[in-house]
Scaffold this motif. Structure first.
Motif, short mmCIF file in Angstrom:
data_model
loop_
_atom_site.label_atom_id
_atom_site.label_comp_id
_atom_site.label_asym_id
_atom_site.label_seq_id
_atom_site.Cartn_x
_atom_site.Cartn_y
_atom_site.Cartn_z
N ASP A 148 0.83 -1.21 0.00
CA ASP A 148 0.00 0.00 0.00
C ASP A 148 0.86 1.26 0.00
O ASP A 148 0.52 2.25 -0.66
CB ASP A 148 -0.95 0.00 1.20
N GLN A 149 1.96 1.27 0.75
CA GLN A 149 2.88 2.41 0.74
C GLN A 149 3.42 2.64 -0.67
O GLN A 149 3.49 3.77 -1.14
CB GLN A 149 4.07 2.16 1.66
N CYS A 150 3.79 1.57 -1.31
CA CYS A 150 4.35 1.67 -2.67
C CYS A 150 3.30 2.19 -3.64
O CYS A 150 3.57 3.09 -4.43
CB CYS A 150 4.87 0.31 -3.11
N ARG A 151 2.10 1.63 -3.58
CA ARG A 151 1.04 2.04 -4.50
C ARG A 151 0.65 3.50 -4.32
O ARG A 151 0.25 4.17 -5.27
CB ARG A 151 -0.18 1.15 -4.31
N ALA A 152 0.78 4.01 -3.09
CA ALA A 152 0.42 5.41 -2.83
C ALA A 152 1.36 6.37 -3.56
O ALA A 152 0.96 7.48 -3.92
CB ALA A 152 0.46 5.68 -1.33
N SER A 153 2.59 5.97 -3.79
CA SER A 153 3.53 6.85 -4.48
C SER A 153 3.91 6.34 -5.87
O SER A 153 4.83 6.86 -6.48
CB SER A 153 4.80 7.01 -3.63
N ASN B 135 2.34 6.41 -8.90
CA ASN B 135 2.12 7.30 -10.05
C ASN B 135 2.15 6.58 -11.38
O ASN B 135 2.81 7.01 -12.32
CB ASN B 135 3.16 8.42 -10.06
N GLY B 136 1.47 5.47 -11.48
CA GLY B 136 1.42 4.71 -12.73
C GLY B 136 2.54 3.71 -12.91
O GLY B 136 2.54 2.97 -13.88
N GLN B 137 3.50 3.68 -11.98
CA GLN B 137 4.58 2.70 -12.05
C GLN B 137 4.11 1.40 -11.42
O GLN B 137 3.03 1.32 -10.84
CB GLN B 137 5.83 3.22 -11.34
N MET B 138 4.94 0.36 -11.46
CA MET B 138 4.56 -0.95 -10.98
C MET B 138 5.26 -1.28 -9.65
O MET B 138 6.47 -1.10 -9.53
CB MET B 138 4.93 -2.00 -12.03
N CYS B 139 4.50 -1.77 -8.68
CA CYS B 139 5.06 -2.23 -7.41
C CYS B 139 5.23 -3.75 -7.46
O CYS B 139 4.36 -4.46 -7.95
CB CYS B 139 4.13 -1.87 -6.26
N VAL B 140 6.36 -4.23 -6.97
CA VAL B 140 6.65 -5.66 -6.98
C VAL B 140 7.21 -6.09 -5.62
O VAL B 140 7.78 -5.29 -4.89
CB VAL B 140 7.67 -6.03 -8.09
N LEU B 141 7.03 -7.37 -5.30
CA LEU B 141 7.63 -7.92 -4.09
C LEU B 141 9.12 -8.11 -4.33
O LEU B 141 9.55 -8.51 -5.41
CB LEU B 141 6.98 -9.25 -3.72
N ASN B 142 9.91 -7.85 -3.32
CA ASN B 142 11.36 -7.96 -3.42
C ASN B 142 11.78 -9.43 -3.24
O ASN B 142 11.62 -9.99 -2.16
CB ASN B 142 12.00 -7.10 -2.32
N PRO B 143 12.32 -10.06 -4.28
CA PRO B 143 12.72 -11.47 -4.16
C PRO B 143 13.95 -11.66 -3.27
O PRO B 143 14.23 -12.78 -2.85
CB PRO B 143 13.03 -11.88 -5.60
N TYR B 144 14.66 -10.61 -2.94
CA TYR B 144 15.86 -10.71 -2.11
C TYR B 144 15.65 -10.20 -0.69
O TYR B 144 16.61 -10.02 0.05
CB TYR B 144 17.01 -9.93 -2.76
N TYR B 145 14.40 -9.98 -0.30
CA TYR B 145 14.12 -9.47 1.04
C TYR B 145 14.56 -10.50 2.08
O TYR B 145 14.18 -11.66 2.01
CB TYR B 145 12.63 -9.18 1.18
N ASN B 146 15.37 -10.08 3.05
CA ASN B 146 15.87 -11.02 4.05
C ASN B 146 15.36 -10.73 5.45
O ASN B 146 15.77 -11.36 6.40
CB ASN B 146 17.40 -11.04 4.05
N GLY B 147 14.46 -9.80 5.62
CA GLY B 147 13.93 -9.45 6.94
C GLY B 147 13.08 -10.54 7.55
O GLY B 147 13.13 -10.78 8.75
#
Length: 81
Positions: free
Chosen positions: A52-57, A59-71
């Motif tokens: 949701d944070q990503c989609r809010a900013s 502006n027509g670009q694409m949000c994707v899940l990070n395949p390298y997220y290690n958290g």
């Protein structure tokens, strides 16, 4: 002739391979924005904790899940006492 053919084949493979790219994702954030700007090379801006944070900013670009997220892997092994 055989040596010339192998040299030509090696040279053509080397020229078409292109440059190696560095990792384009920041492993500290689970969501990335794929930014495409006119006149620039597209890139990933990984600075978002939720989709949701990503989609809010976006502006027509694409949000994707990070395949390298290690958290998630780092916090999953903790035990409560």
């Amino acid at each position: 002739m055989r040596k010339w053919s192998l040299t030509l084949l090696t040279l053509s493979i080397a020229l078409t391979a292109g440059h190696a790219r560095a990792q384009r994702y920041d492993p500290a954030f689970p969501v990335c924005l794929y930014v495409v700007s006119r006149g620039m090379t597209p890139y990933y801006r990984c600075t978002y904790m939720t989709m949701d944070q990503c989609r809010a900013s976006a502006n027509g670009q694409m949000c994707v899940l990070n395949p390298y997220y290690n958290g998630a892997a780092a916090g999953g092994n903790k035990r409560r006492q």
